[in-house]
Enzyme design. Structure first.
Site, PDB file in Angstrom:
ATOM      1  N   GLN A 114       0.239  -0.966   0.080  1.00 37.50           N
ATOM      2  CA  GLN A 114       0.280   0.220   0.334  1.00 37.50           C
ATOM      3  C   GLN A 114       0.593   1.062   0.370  1.00 37.50           C
ATOM      4  O   GLN A 114       0.819   2.382  -0.901  1.00 37.50           O
ATOM      5  CB  GLN A 114      -0.692  -0.038   1.324  1.00 37.50           C
ATOM      6  CG  GLN A 114      -2.056   1.159   1.644  1.00 37.50           C
ATOM      7  CD  GLN A 114      -2.934   1.364   1.930  1.00 37.50           C
ATOM      8  OE1 GLN A 114      -3.252   0.432   3.145  1.00 37.50           O
ATOM      9  NE2 GLN A 114      -3.378   2.531   2.881  1.00 37.50           N
ATOM     10  N   CYS A 115       1.467   1.990   0.823  1.00 33.27           N
ATOM     11  CA  CYS A 115       2.466   2.594   1.195  1.00 33.27           C
ATOM     12  C   CYS A 115       3.594   2.875  -0.593  1.00 33.27           C
ATOM     13  O   CYS A 115       3.677   4.314  -0.631  1.00 33.27           O
ATOM     14  CB  CYS A 115       3.345   2.391   1.877  1.00 33.27           C
ATOM     15  SG  CYS A 115       5.309   3.402   2.519  1.00 33.27           S
ATOM     16  N   GLN A 116       4.031   1.391  -1.044  1.00 37.22           N
ATOM     17  CA  GLN A 116       4.688   1.648  -2.500  1.00 37.22           C
ATOM     18  C   GLN A 116       4.056   2.128  -3.433  1.00 37.22           C
ATOM     19  O   GLN A 116       4.259   2.742  -3.980  1.00 37.22           O
ATOM     20  CB  GLN A 116       4.943  -0.283  -2.609  1.00 37.22           C
ATOM     21  CG  GLN A 116       5.728  -0.103  -4.166  1.00 37.22           C
ATOM     22  CD  GLN A 116       5.660  -1.007  -4.209  1.00 37.22           C
ATOM     23  OE1 GLN A 116       5.333  -1.846  -4.052  1.00 37.22           O
ATOM     24  NE2 GLN A 116       6.562  -1.370  -5.626  1.00 37.22           N
ATOM     25  N   SER A 119       2.774   6.216  -2.664  1.00 39.79           N
ATOM     26  CA  SER A 119       3.868   7.090  -2.857  1.00 39.79           C
ATOM     27  C   SER A 119       4.417   7.139  -4.078  1.00 39.79           C
ATOM     28  O   SER A 119       4.456   8.321  -4.741  1.00 39.79           O
ATOM     29  CB  SER A 119       5.201   6.438  -2.684  1.00 39.79           C
ATOM     30  OG  SER A 119       5.738   5.395  -2.936  1.00 39.79           O
TER      31      SER A 119
END
Length: 235
Positions: A114-116, A119
């Site tokens: 999710q972070c990947q 971003s």
């Protein structure tokens, strides 16, 4: 198709002499179907066979892909969430980033997949076409895109992992999760490596990053440096 492959076909009984030409044409169709079926079987089994060979050899990953910086990016066609067909060649003349990730809904907003993907909004805001790629089915990809909430980001289903193997390689994600105590008995669940590939307007790979640890083994606990991606694309 299965009946055509295995059932005997007696052309002498099925056709008269006047129908010989038609019989031979049908025989060619029958043989063509058998060949196509065999090719399909080899394609769908290749990932599992490679994973099994890696396991037998004591390897937990499938390398980091054959594509290298400076090479033309191999074309592919995959289904996005909602079963929308997407080809890399559809983006000819545009900057493209391929974001490979192990699976949808893994990790949280501050780490993991999710972070990947969240971003990457800075890239889509800059006009870069960003395609997320994992082995998850189009059903899951649709829900995943809705969760990410970026209408400019498509996530694609690489269910055979042929595209992942070409670009960033694969690894035994289940074995990794078992090893860190997240799961038990999941070893053998093979996914894409986490990786990022940037492609310029000419269709050439200008940047490639794969999540590997210091020993050169696949490790999903790392994230790409977007500054390097932007620099490679001239942003």
């Amino acid at each position: 198709l299965e009946q055509l492959q295995h059932a005997p076909f007696d052309f002498d009984q099925a056709f008269s002499e006047d129908d010989t030409h038609l019989a031979h044409e049908l025989e060619e169709v029958h043989l063509s179907r058998c060949v196509l079926s065999a090719c399909f079987d080899r394609t769908t089994l290749s990932t599992a066979q490679r994973a099994r060979r890696n396991h037998e050899a004591g390897r937990s990953d499938g390398g980091d892909g054959a594509v290298e910086v400076g090479q033309p990016a191999p074309d592919f066609e995959l289904l996005a969430g909602g079963f929308q067909p997407v080809k890399l060649s559809d983006y000819k003349g545009k900057k493209v980033v391929l974001a490979f990730f192990p699976c949808c809904f893994s990790g949280a907003v501050d780490d993991g997949c999710q972070c990947q993907l969240e971003s990457l909004r800075s890239l889509t805001d800059a006009g870069v076409a960003v395609l997320g790629i994992s082995r998850d089915q189009p059903f899951a990809q649709k829900a995943w895109m809705e969760k990410l909430g970026n209408p400019s980001l498509l996530t694609l289903s690489d269910f055979t992992m042929a595209t992942a193997e070409a670009y960033v390689g694969t690894f035994n994600f289940g074995e990794f999760l078992d090893g860190v105590g997240v799961s038990k008995g999941l070893s053998g669940y093979v996914t894409s490596n986490r990786g990022t590939v940037a492609i310029d307007e000419a269709g050439n790979v200008v940047y490639k990053w794969v999540a590997l640890d210091d020993a050169g083994k696949s490790h999903p606990g790392f994230l790409p440096d977007l500054g390097e991606v932007k620099k490679a694309l001239g942003l």
